[in-house]
Write an enzyme that holds these catalytic residues in place. Sequence first.
Site, PDB file in Angstrom:
ATOM      1  N   GLY A  46       0.840  -1.187   0.000  1.00 44.35           N
ATOM      2  CA  GLY A  46       0.000   0.000   0.000  1.00 44.35           C
ATOM      3  C   GLY A  46       0.875   1.236   0.000  1.00 44.35           C
ATOM      4  O   GLY A  46       2.007   1.205   0.501  1.00 44.35           O
ATOM      5  N   GLN A  51       3.043  10.036   1.030  1.00 43.22           N
ATOM      6  CA  GLN A  51       4.348   9.398   1.260  1.00 43.22           C
ATOM      7  C   GLN A  51       5.335   9.707   0.142  1.00 43.22           C
ATOM      8  O   GLN A  51       6.537   9.535   0.315  1.00 43.22           O
ATOM      9  CB  GLN A  51       4.197   7.878   1.382  1.00 43.22           C
ATOM     10  N   CYS A  91       5.647  -0.114   7.480  1.00 45.05           N
ATOM     11  CA  CYS A  91       5.290   1.026   6.632  1.00 45.05           C
ATOM     12  C   CYS A  91       6.519   1.421   5.825  1.00 45.05           C
ATOM     13  O   CYS A  91       7.627   1.464   6.362  1.00 45.05           O
ATOM     14  CB  CYS A  91       4.846   2.189   7.513  1.00 45.05           C
ATOM     15  N   LEU A  92       6.309   1.717   4.559  1.00 48.92           N
ATOM     16  CA  LEU A  92       7.437   2.117   3.708  1.00 48.92           C
ATOM     17  C   LEU A  92       8.085   3.407   4.218  1.00 48.92           C
ATOM     18  O   LEU A  92       9.240   3.681   3.909  1.00 48.92           O
ATOM     19  CB  LEU A  92       6.973   2.286   2.256  1.00 48.92           C
ATOM     20  N   HIS A 133      -4.767   1.823   7.281  1.00 52.65           N
ATOM     21  CA  HIS A 133      -3.408   2.353   7.441  1.00 52.65           C
ATOM     22  C   HIS A 133      -3.156   3.481   6.426  1.00 52.65           C
ATOM     23  O   HIS A 133      -2.617   4.536   6.771  1.00 52.65           O
ATOM     24  CB  HIS A 133      -2.427   1.184   7.256  1.00 52.65           C
ATOM     25  N   GLU A 134      -3.563   3.252   5.167  1.00 52.02           N
ATOM     26  CA  GLU A 134      -3.316   4.265   4.128  1.00 52.02           C
ATOM     27  C   GLU A 134      -4.165   5.510   4.337  1.00 52.02           C
ATOM     28  O   GLU A 134      -3.706   6.635   4.107  1.00 52.02           O
ATOM     29  CB  GLU A 134      -3.586   3.681   2.731  1.00 52.02           C
ATOM     30  N   HIS A 137      -2.586   7.770   6.693  1.00 52.49           N
ATOM     31  CA  HIS A 137      -1.531   8.592   6.073  1.00 52.49           C
ATOM     32  C   HIS A 137      -2.109   9.897   5.528  1.00 52.49           C
ATOM     33  O   HIS A 137      -1.489  10.953   5.634  1.00 52.49           O
ATOM     34  CB  HIS A 137      -0.884   7.842   4.900  1.00 52.49           C
TER      35      HIS A 137
HETATM   36 NI    NI Z   1       2.468   3.244   5.561  1.00 49.21          NI
END
Ligand code: NI
Length: 177
Positions: A46, A51, A91-92, A133-134, A137
């Site tokens: 995701g 991000q 998370c990235l 989660h997204e 963000h």
């Molecule tokens: Ni994330």
Amino acid sequence: MALLDILHFPDKRLRRQARPVEEVNEDIRQLVRDMFETMYDAPGIGLAAIQVNVPQRVIVVDVSEDKSRPLVLINPEITNLGGVESMDEGCLSVPGVFEKVERADRITVKALNSQGVEFATDADGLLAVCIQHEIDHLDGKLFIDYLSELKRHRIRKKLSKRARAEVQSGSGSRRVI
Ligand code: NI
């Protein structure tokens, strides 16, 4: 297509509130294509536009093992949620960190697709967790915000040490949201 740079915690740009997309045009579709390429390359399951330093309400998700279930959600809104799920999340934007977070297990989300058409979909398990989660963000929130201040402090120290050493830690076989 292009690989985009992913912002890392504690970068303050991750804390911005993303704006709704006013028109789903070719620029947005290009952003979506680039986000998928960046997410698959990372690899992750995701990615939210914030991000990659684009503060607009766009997310891409694919929880399949073989890139077969790409999902684009523009201006997503959760309209229903139920159940409780506790899953290890990564998370990235917080590389190398995995912690358990409690979230709803089932959701209904409505959004625009990449043609600008509204749709609604039900999700459960990993997909439901990933979408929540997204969407966090987009509201400037990270999964580590659910942890204790002490844990978050340790994570901040660990990541700044790693940044100084310019070492990228891989996520191994774990899947990163
Ligand atoms: Ni994330």
